[in-house]
Scaffold this motif. Structure first.
Motif, PDB file in Angstrom:
ATOM      1  N   GLY A 209      45.346  36.943  41.388  1.00 34.84           N
ATOM      2  CA  GLY A 209      45.735  35.957  42.388  1.00 34.84           C
ATOM      3  C   GLY A 209      44.858  35.955  43.622  1.00 34.84           C
ATOM      4  O   GLY A 209      44.841  35.000  44.381  1.00 34.84           O
ATOM      5  N   ASN A 210      44.104  37.060  43.821  1.00 33.31           N
ATOM      6  CA  ASN A 210      43.219  37.138  44.976  1.00 33.31           C
ATOM      7  C   ASN A 210      41.766  36.848  44.629  1.00 33.31           C
ATOM      8  O   ASN A 210      40.863  37.125  45.397  1.00 33.31           O
ATOM      9  CB  ASN A 210      43.336  38.523  45.623  1.00 33.31           C
ATOM     10  N   GLY A 211      41.546  36.333  43.417  1.00 31.57           N
ATOM     11  CA  GLY A 211      40.208  35.879  43.055  1.00 31.57           C
ATOM     12  C   GLY A 211      39.275  36.961  42.579  1.00 31.57           C
ATOM     13  O   GLY A 211      38.059  36.782  42.613  1.00 31.57           O
ATOM     14  N   SER A 212      39.800  38.098  42.099  1.00 31.90           N
ATOM     15  CA  SER A 212      38.909  39.184  41.728  1.00 31.90           C
ATOM     16  C   SER A 212      38.290  39.021  40.355  1.00 31.90           C
ATOM     17  O   SER A 212      37.281  39.649  40.059  1.00 31.90           O
ATOM     18  CB  SER A 212      39.650  40.520  41.790  1.00 31.90           C
ATOM     19  N   ALA A 213      38.863  38.203  39.479  1.00 36.35           N
ATOM     20  CA  ALA A 213      38.339  38.082  38.114  1.00 36.35           C
ATOM     21  C   ALA A 213      36.894  37.605  38.116  1.00 36.35           C
ATOM     22  O   ALA A 213      36.080  38.047  37.307  1.00 36.35           O
ATOM     23  CB  ALA A 213      39.206  37.127  37.304  1.00 36.35           C
ATOM     24  N   ALA A 214      36.571  36.723  39.009  1.00 31.60           N
ATOM     25  CA  ALA A 214      35.221  36.167  39.055  1.00 31.60           C
ATOM     26  C   ALA A 214      34.191  37.216  39.465  1.00 31.60           C
ATOM     27  O   ALA A 214      32.996  37.019  39.276  1.00 31.60           O
ATOM     28  CB  ALA A 214      35.178  34.998  40.026  1.00 31.60           C
ATOM     29  N   ASN A 215      34.652  38.346  40.017  1.00 35.72           N
ATOM     30  CA  ASN A 215      33.732  39.360  40.514  1.00 35.72           C
ATOM     31  C   ASN A 215      33.716  40.627  39.673  1.00 35.72           C
ATOM     32  O   ASN A 215      33.191  41.650  40.091  1.00 35.72           O
ATOM     33  CB  ASN A 215      34.108  39.724  41.958  1.00 35.72           C
ATOM     34  N   ASP A 216      34.275  40.565  38.458  1.00 37.12           N
ATOM     35  CA  ASP A 216      34.341  41.754  37.625  1.00 37.12           C
ATOM     36  C   ASP A 216      33.049  41.975  36.848  1.00 37.12           C
ATOM     37  O   ASP A 216      32.866  43.021  36.245  1.00 37.12           O
ATOM     38  CB  ASP A 216      35.527  41.643  36.645  1.00 37.12           C
TER      39      ASP A 216
END
Length: 346
Positions: A138-145
Motif C-alpha cells: 500500500g505504500n508503493g514498495s513493490a515497484a522498488n523491489d
C-alpha cells in the motif's frame, strides 16, 4: 423348619460374603491385593480407577518476552497425558509432562504484540510450523523491489511450507494464561517491526520509496527501537527530509555496519552460517551476486525443521511483509541471488 432355616442362613451368609468380595475387588483396582483373587468372578477382573481430569493450576513464569525462548512450567494435576501445547495459538516446542507439571519452550508471540495469551494443553502432539507471510504494498514498495516476478505470497514454486493448523483452545484438556511483554531490546525491535511492516511511520521517518526503496530506512528504524541512537554519520531527520546514505541506502549501510562492527557488537556472517542467526539480526541480499547489496531485512523468525534445516524469516519493506522466507527470496523471486548477515554478539 430346621431345613428351611438352614437354607435361609446359608443364602444370607452367601449374600454377605458376596458383598464383602465385591468391596474388596473395587478397592484393589488391579486385582493384586490379598483376598482379591479369592472368590473373584469368572471374568477375574475388577473396575479400574477413573483417570483424573487434567487441571492446570499455575503457570510460571507468568510473564514472558515477546520473542519467547524461555522455559514455561504449568503446574497442576492429571497432566501426564499432555503431549502438545499451544500459546496464543502457536505450537510450543520441547513439551514434556508428568502427573503434576508440563514444561515447554515458549514460542514467540505471533506478531510480537504484548498482551494475554491462552496456554492450551492437548493429549496429542502438535508439530510447530513456520509463520506464514503476508504482503501489503500500500505504500508503493513493490515497484522498488528490483524483481520482475510474482510477489512472495503468490508464487507457485515455493519452498515455504504452509502453516499447519493447530487445534482450537476450546478443545484443550486444560487451559491457563500467561502474558507476553516487551522485556528485552529484541522484543522492542520486533514489536516496532511488526507494528510498521505495512503501516509506515511516515510522520517520523517518511518513506524512501520515491527515491528507490524504503528497506534500509525501515531496518534503521527497527535498530532505533532496539536502543540505537542517531549520530552524525547515521540519521533520519524531519520525516526523511534529511538523512544519511548509511541510514537509507543498502550499498552504503552494509560497509558502514562492517566498519563499526566492534562498536555495535556485530559479526558479519556468510549464508552458510545461518545456525548463528537470531531474531533481530540484519540480512543483506544481493539479487545478481555482484557483491553489491540490493535489499535488507530484519530477522523475525528462525525456524528449525524436523530434518534440521534452518529457515530464516524476515520483516521488510520492498516487498512489505512480516515473515518473508530467505530461501524463497534468493531462489524463486531472485534466482541466483545470495545473502549474508550482520548478527548481534549479545
Amino acid at each position: 423348619m430346621t431345613a428351611s432355616f438352614t437354607r435361609r442362613s446359608l443364602l444370607s451368609l452367601a449374600g454377605v460374603t458376596g458383598i464383602g468380595l465385591a468391596v474388596a475387588a473395587c478397592s484393589s483396582g488391579n486385582g493384586g491385593g490379598k483376598g482379591a483373587g479369592k472368590g473373584s468372578g469368572a471374568d477375574g477382573g475388577g473396575s479400574s480407577t477413573p483417570t483424573a481430569k487434567p487441571v492446570a493450576k499455575s503457570v510460571s513464569p507468568a510473564q514472558v518476552p515477546l520473542a519467547g525462548g524461555v522455559t514455561i512450567t504449568v503446574a497442576g494435576t492429571g497432566l501426564a497425558a499432555v503431549k502438545g501445547v499451544t500459546v496464543g495459538g502457536v505450537a510450543a516446542r520441547d513439551v514434556t509432562a508428568t502427573a503434576t507439571k508440563v514444561t515447554f519452550t515458549a514460542p514467540h508471540q505471533a506478531m510480537y504484540t504484548a498482551g494475554s495469551a491462552d496456554v492450551a494443553l492437548f493429549t496429542s502432539a502438535i508439530e510447530p510450523s513456520p509463520s506464514a507471510n503476508q504482503s501489503s504494498d500500500g505504500n508503493g514498495s513493490a515497484a522498488n523491489d528490483g524483481q520482475t516476478g510474482a510477489t512472495q505470497d503468490s508464487v507457485t514454486a515455493t519452498p515455504t511450507p504452509t502453516t499447519a493448523p493447530v487445534p482450537d483452545a476450546a478443545t484443550a484438556v486444560a487451559t491457563s494464561t500467561l502474558a507476553y511483554a516487551a522485556l528485552t531490546d529484541v522484543d522492542r525491535q520486533l514489536q516496532y517491526a511488526m507494528a510498521h511492516w505495512k503501516d509506515y511511520n511516515l510522520a517520523e521517518y517518511g518513506t524512501m520509496n520515491p527515491i528507490g526503496g524504503d528497506c534500509a530506512n525501515y531496518v534503521s528504524q527497527t535498530l532505533i527501537a532496539r536502543g540505537w541512537e542517531q549520530r552524525s554519520d547515521w540519521y533520519n531527520r524531519s520525516a526523511g527530509a534529511e538523512h544519511t546514505a548509511t541510514w537509507t541506502y543498502c550499498p552504503t549501510m552494509d560497509p558502514w555496519l562492517t566498519t563499526n562492527a566492534a562498536e555495535f557488537g556485530l559479526t558479519r556472517r556468510s549464508l552458510d552460517e545461518r545456525d548463528k542467526v537470531k531474531v533481530g539480526d540484519i540480512v543483506f541480499y544481493d539479487w545478481n551476486d555482484n557483491d553489491s547489496p540490493d535489499h535488507t531485512t530484519i530477522v523475525s523468525e528462525v525456524f528449525t525443521e524436523p530434518d534440521g534445516t534452518i529457515r530464516i524469516k524476515s520483516a521488510s519493506h520492498n516487498q512489505d511483509g512480516p515473515y518473508r522466507d530467505l530461501d524463497e527470496m534468493i531462489t524463486v523471486q531472485h534466482p541466483g541471488g545470495t545473502a549474508w548477515f550482520h548478527t548481534f554478539d549479545a
